[in-house]
Design a protein around this motif. Structure first.
Motif, short mmCIF file in Angstrom:
data_model
loop_
_atom_site.label_atom_id
_atom_site.label_comp_id
_atom_site.label_asym_id
_atom_site.label_seq_id
_atom_site.Cartn_x
_atom_site.Cartn_y
_atom_site.Cartn_z
N HIS A 30 9.14 7.21 -11.08
CA HIS A 30 8.91 5.74 -10.18
C HIS A 30 7.68 4.83 -10.96
O HIS A 30 7.03 5.79 -11.26
CB HIS A 30 8.72 6.15 -8.81
N VAL A 31 7.75 3.59 -11.21
CA VAL A 31 7.01 2.70 -11.48
C VAL A 31 6.06 2.26 -10.60
O VAL A 31 5.55 1.98 -9.50
CB VAL A 31 6.70 1.69 -12.04
N MET A 32 4.23 2.83 -11.02
CA MET A 32 3.64 3.41 -10.21
C MET A 32 2.11 2.24 -10.15
O MET A 32 2.29 1.27 -11.84
CB MET A 32 2.63 4.29 -10.62
N PHE A 33 1.56 1.22 -9.57
CA PHE A 33 0.30 0.32 -9.71
C PHE A 33 -0.78 1.00 -8.93
O PHE A 33 -0.83 0.84 -7.35
CB PHE A 33 1.08 -0.79 -9.19
N GLY A 34 -2.37 0.59 -9.64
CA GLY A 34 -3.33 1.28 -9.07
C GLY A 34 -4.72 0.78 -10.02
O GLY A 34 -4.12 -0.29 -10.79
N TYR A 35 -5.64 1.24 -9.77
CA TYR A 35 -6.58 1.09 -10.76
C TYR A 35 -7.51 2.44 -11.35
O TYR A 35 -7.18 3.17 -10.88
CB TYR A 35 -7.40 0.55 -9.93
N VAL A 36 -7.89 1.37 -12.54
CA VAL A 36 -8.66 3.13 -13.19
C VAL A 36 -10.23 2.93 -13.90
O VAL A 36 -9.95 1.25 -13.61
CB VAL A 36 -7.81 3.61 -14.42
N PRO A 37 -10.71 3.22 -13.56
CA PRO A 37 -12.21 2.61 -14.14
C PRO A 37 -12.79 2.37 -15.64
O PRO A 37 -11.16 2.44 -16.51
CB PRO A 37 -12.93 4.03 -13.81
N LEU A 38 -12.84 0.68 -15.37
CA LEU A 38 -13.25 0.28 -16.82
C LEU A 38 -14.10 1.38 -17.38
O LEU A 38 -15.41 1.38 -16.69
CB LEU A 38 -13.53 -1.10 -16.25
N ARG A 39 -14.57 0.98 -18.82
CA ARG A 39 -15.80 1.02 -20.18
C ARG A 39 -17.20 0.25 -19.28
O ARG A 39 -17.88 0.62 -19.28
CB ARG A 39 -15.44 1.33 -21.36
N SER A 40 -16.65 -0.71 -19.22
CA SER A 40 -17.58 -2.11 -18.80
C SER A 40 -17.90 -1.76 -17.10
O SER A 40 -18.42 -2.86 -17.20
CB SER A 40 -16.95 -3.39 -19.14
N GLU A 41 -17.92 -0.95 -16.19
CA GLU A 41 -18.66 -0.82 -15.06
C GLU A 41 -16.91 -1.45 -14.29
O GLU A 41 -16.36 -2.52 -14.98
CB GLU A 41 -19.13 -1.32 -14.58
N GLY A 42 -17.33 -1.09 -12.76
CA GLY A 42 -16.03 -1.75 -12.00
C GLY A 42 -13.77 -1.17 -12.33
O GLY A 42 -14.55 0.21 -13.12
N LEU A 43 -13.83 -1.48 -11.76
CA LEU A 43 -12.10 -0.92 -11.95
C LEU A 43 -11.25 -1.65 -12.39
O LEU A 43 -11.63 -3.10 -11.92
CB LEU A 43 -11.45 -0.80 -10.13
N GLY A 44 -10.33 -1.41 -13.33
CA GLY A 44 -9.20 -1.88 -13.65
C GLY A 44 -8.04 -1.68 -13.18
O GLY A 44 -7.59 -0.86 -12.87
N VAL A 45 -6.88 -3.27 -13.17
CA VAL A 45 -5.63 -2.38 -12.90
C VAL A 45 -5.04 -1.93 -13.75
O VAL A 45 -4.81 -2.13 -14.84
CB VAL A 45 -4.95 -4.32 -12.47
N HIS A 46 -4.05 -0.87 -13.01
CA HIS A 46 -3.56 -0.70 -13.95
C HIS A 46 -1.80 0.01 -13.94
O HIS A 46 -1.69 -0.06 -11.99
CB HIS A 46 -4.52 0.99 -14.57
N SER A 47 -1.26 0.65 -14.51
CA SER A 47 0.14 1.34 -14.38
C SER A 47 0.30 2.46 -14.62
O SER A 47 0.56 2.55 -16.09
CB SER A 47 1.16 -0.23 -14.43
N TRP A 48 1.23 3.51 -14.29
CA TRP A 48 1.17 4.68 -14.65
C TRP A 48 3.06 4.92 -14.44
O TRP A 48 3.64 4.02 -13.22
CB TRP A 48 0.63 5.81 -14.99
N VAL A 49 3.41 6.23 -14.53
CA VAL A 49 4.71 6.48 -13.97
C VAL A 49 5.07 8.17 -12.95
O VAL A 49 3.78 9.23 -13.86
CB VAL A 49 5.62 6.57 -15.20
N GLU A 50 5.37 8.33 -12.11
CA GLU A 50 5.31 9.64 -11.74
C GLU A 50 7.07 9.35 -11.66
O GLU A 50 7.47 8.79 -11.74
CB GLU A 50 5.15 9.37 -10.05
N ILE A 51 7.27 11.15 -11.13
CA ILE A 51 8.44 11.33 -11.75
C ILE A 51 8.41 12.45 -11.05
O ILE A 51 7.63 13.32 -10.69
CB ILE A 51 9.32 12.02 -13.03
N ASP A 52 9.23 12.83 -10.04
CA ASP A 52 9.34 13.62 -9.21
C ASP A 52 10.19 14.27 -9.07
O ASP A 52 11.03 14.72 -10.45
CB ASP A 52 10.16 12.89 -7.25
N ASN A 53 10.06 15.79 -8.17
CA ASN A 53 11.31 17.46 -9.00
C ASN A 53 11.00 17.69 -10.07
O ASN A 53 11.81 17.65 -10.98
CB ASN A 53 12.49 16.69 -7.70
N TYR A 54 9.74 16.96 -10.48
CA TYR A 54 9.98 17.75 -11.80
C TYR A 54 8.93 18.23 -12.44
O TYR A 54 7.66 19.18 -12.10
CB TYR A 54 9.24 16.40 -12.98
#
Length: 605
Positions: free
Chosen positions: A542-566
């Motif tokens: 499953h494709v994920m959408f969320g946020y992660v901290p930026l080096r320059s302060e604040g949060l930036g949009v980000h995407s990663w993947v989750e795999i169930d039953n792994y």
């Protein structure tokens, strides 16, 4: 004087008695002489008695009888006349002898007549016995001929027919020409039957009917009604059998005329005639009795079987880790697994109980990396692969020949992420394609044409329709290796560039295609490329959408993947984290030291 005469008289009586008991039987010839009669086993010697002294004792004189009929008696010659006067002792003796001889001749004559009568009687009895033997033989032959030509009992039978009811007169069975109850060519159903035997008090009949929605209604006999009236229900099959002490002398044949199929072949002595589970009405039936062992009456028939029913469908799946070990199942049973994350890799299907129908069953599958098979497999031949670790993703199943005209085949599959699909039928696609989802289980059923599906027919097939990302993912895996680690490394190896894509469920494939085509992209592209390759490998990604901290302060949009039953849980895979940090982005967990802090993450697909 009186004493003397008494003694003489006693001598005569004694002589006569002696001749009666001991002499052979004599018969007078034409000249009046006495001849010897022939009695089997008798002596040829006779004794004449004469008077003796005063003590009255009889003295025997032997008389020899020749075969010519002459006799020798003392010095007297045959036929001589005694001239001694009557009244003298000699004359008296002579007269006594003559009387005795006369008595002997009369007695002998009667005995001869009796013997001849006895002989004739014996001869007659012998003749009668012989004649009786011939007559008895003739009577036996006549009886056998009569048995050969004896009248066969008949069955009087009738059908209660749609719109017609019971007929005015019952049909009487025959063998020379068809005599059936009901109608052909009028599309009218038989709703009930009755039957009885005529011509043999030691013979009866029982019968049972298979009725629409009711099944077998129960055995009836000798004129009772089997089936229903007033309910508009069709009879679909019958069973009939003779009963009674004479049942072993005859065979009972019967056949039915069935909707869509016409006349079926003869059934015999309790066999099923007609159809079950086909929704076909009996329109007429015929009955015949023949001698035990004789052939059924000659009739033309559209089918060479008496009974038709739904074929049995049997199937077996080759499952990841289990192989073929689960064995075969039939008629709608589940083959494969659910809830275990195991892929189906191959499938075999065949039909049973197809008597009376031509045709068979064919099938083909959509295989990981290979797509749809080019050739259909049939009747037990394997579809899919074995020993290659490739999943089945979709299946098509169809009937062939006459089977396709009489039956529908329904099938549904349990698909990764989607669960059970609806029931597909008669060659339609079932499962998914383009998602990289594995088939995990299957159920197959065959029903009579027009009966309808066993359940919902919605969502039978899930097609990934956005561009051609699946083939691109497979092509990339062919380059880097068919495993999840290689897929992550390939996605993390894209050259990083910013894009203007908006990450939504509808454009995941478009974003991934951009990365496969150009070899570059941002976190969205890397995540979508890895997702497509993970799906192609059969993982529940499953494709994920969320946020992660930026080096320059604040949060930036980000995407990663989750795999169930792994590996027993939900794994986190972040190709962009691996690309930017140089650390391993494979199978992370949230909050793992050294990783990014993921915030407000949600699945978009």
């Amino acid at each position: 004087m009186k004493r003397k005469r008494f003694v003489q008289l006693l001598a005569v009586v004694t002589a006569a008695a002696t001749l009666f008991t001991a002499s052979p039987v004599f018969a007078a010839d034409a000249n009046g002489s006495v001849g010897a009669g022939t009695i089997e086993g008798a002596s040829d010697t006779a004794t004449n008695s004469s008077s003796t002294a005063e003590n009255g004792a009889a003295e025997s004189k032997t008389t020899t009888v020749t075969s010519a009929g002459s006799e020798t008696a003392g010095s007297s010659s045959s036929g001589s006349t005694d001239t001694t006067e009557t009244g003298s002792p000699a004359a008296e003796n002579k007269n006594s002898g003559d009387n005795a001889a006369e008595s002997t001749v009369m007695t002998a004559s009667k005995e001869s007549e009796s013997a001849e009568a006895d002989s004739a009687s014996d001869s007659s009895e012998t003749k009668d016995t012989s004649e009786e033997s011939e007559e008895e033989k003739k009577e036996t032959e006549e009886k056998d001929d009569k048995d050969d030509t004896q009248e066969i009992p008949v069955v009087s039978y009738a059908a209660h027919v749609q719109q017609k009811g019971w007929p005015a007169e019952d049909t009487v069975s025959g063998t020379d020409a068809p005599t059936f109850a009901g109608f052909t060519g009028k599309r009218l159903r038989v709703e009930a039957i009755r039957a009885s035997v005529k011509g043999d008090q030691n013979l009866g009949i029982t019968y049972n009917t298979y009725v629409q929605r009711k099944g077998w209604t129960g055995s009836q006999s000798d004129g009772a009604v089997a089936g229903t009236t007033g309910q508009s229900l069709r009879v679909e099959a019958i069973v009939m059998e003779l009963t009674g002490t004479d049942a072993d002398k005859y065979d009972l044949y019967y056949r039915v005329h069935v909707q869509s199929f016409g006349w079926l072949a003869w059934a015999k002595n309790g066999e099923v005639a007609g159809t079950t589970n086909l929704s076909r009405r009996i329109e007429a039936y015929e009955v015949a009795i023949v001698k035990k062992g004789e052939a059924a009456p000659e009739r033309s028939a559209a089918r060479n079987v008496a009974y038709l029913t739904v074929p049995t469908v049997t199937y077996q799946t080759h499952v990841q880790r289990y192989g073929w070990s689960q064995g075969e199942v039939s008629n709608g049973a589940l083959s494969g697994t659910t809830g275990q994350g195991l892929r189906m890799e191959a499938l075999k299907i065949h039909l049973g109980n197809t008597t009376g129908f031509t045709g068979g069953i064919s099938y083909c599958s959509h295989i990981q990396r290979l797509g749809w098979e080019q050739n259909w497999k049939s009747d037990g031949v394997m579809t899919g692969t074995e020993g290659k670790g490739l999943r089945l993703e979709a299946i098509r199943i169809r009937l062939t020949g006459e089977m396709a005209n009489c039956f529908d085949v329904y099938y549904r599959t349990h698909v990764q992420r989607f669960g059970w699909t609806g029931w597909a039928s008669n060659g339609a696609d079932c499962g998914s394609a383009g998602y990289g989802y594995r088939l995990e289980a299957i159920e197959i059923r065959i029903v009579a044409k027009g009966w309808g599906a066993p359940g919902s027919t919605a969502n039978t097939f899930h097609q990934y329709t956005i561009r051609d990302t699946y083939p691109q993912a497979c092509a990339r895996l062919d380059q880097v290796g068919w495993n999840l680690r290689s897929a992550l490394n390939a996605a993390a190896g894209l050259r990083y560039v910013s894009t203007s894509y908006a990450l939504t469920a509808s454009n995941v494939s478009t974003i991934a295609s951009y990365g496969f085509t150009t070899g570059r992209g941002d976190c969205y592209v890397m995540a979508c490329c890895f997702y497509e390759m993970a799906k192609a490998l059969g993982y529940d990604a499953h494709v994920m959408f969320g946020y992660v901290p930026l080096r320059s302060e604040g949060l930036g949009v980000h995407s990663w993947v989750e795999i169930d039953n792994y590996q027993g849980g939900t794994g986190v895979f972040d190709p962009d984290f691996q690309h930017e940090s140089g650390s391993d982005g494979f199978n992370l967990y949230y909050g793992k030291p050294g990783t990014w802090r993921y915030t407000s993450g949600s699945r978009i697909n």
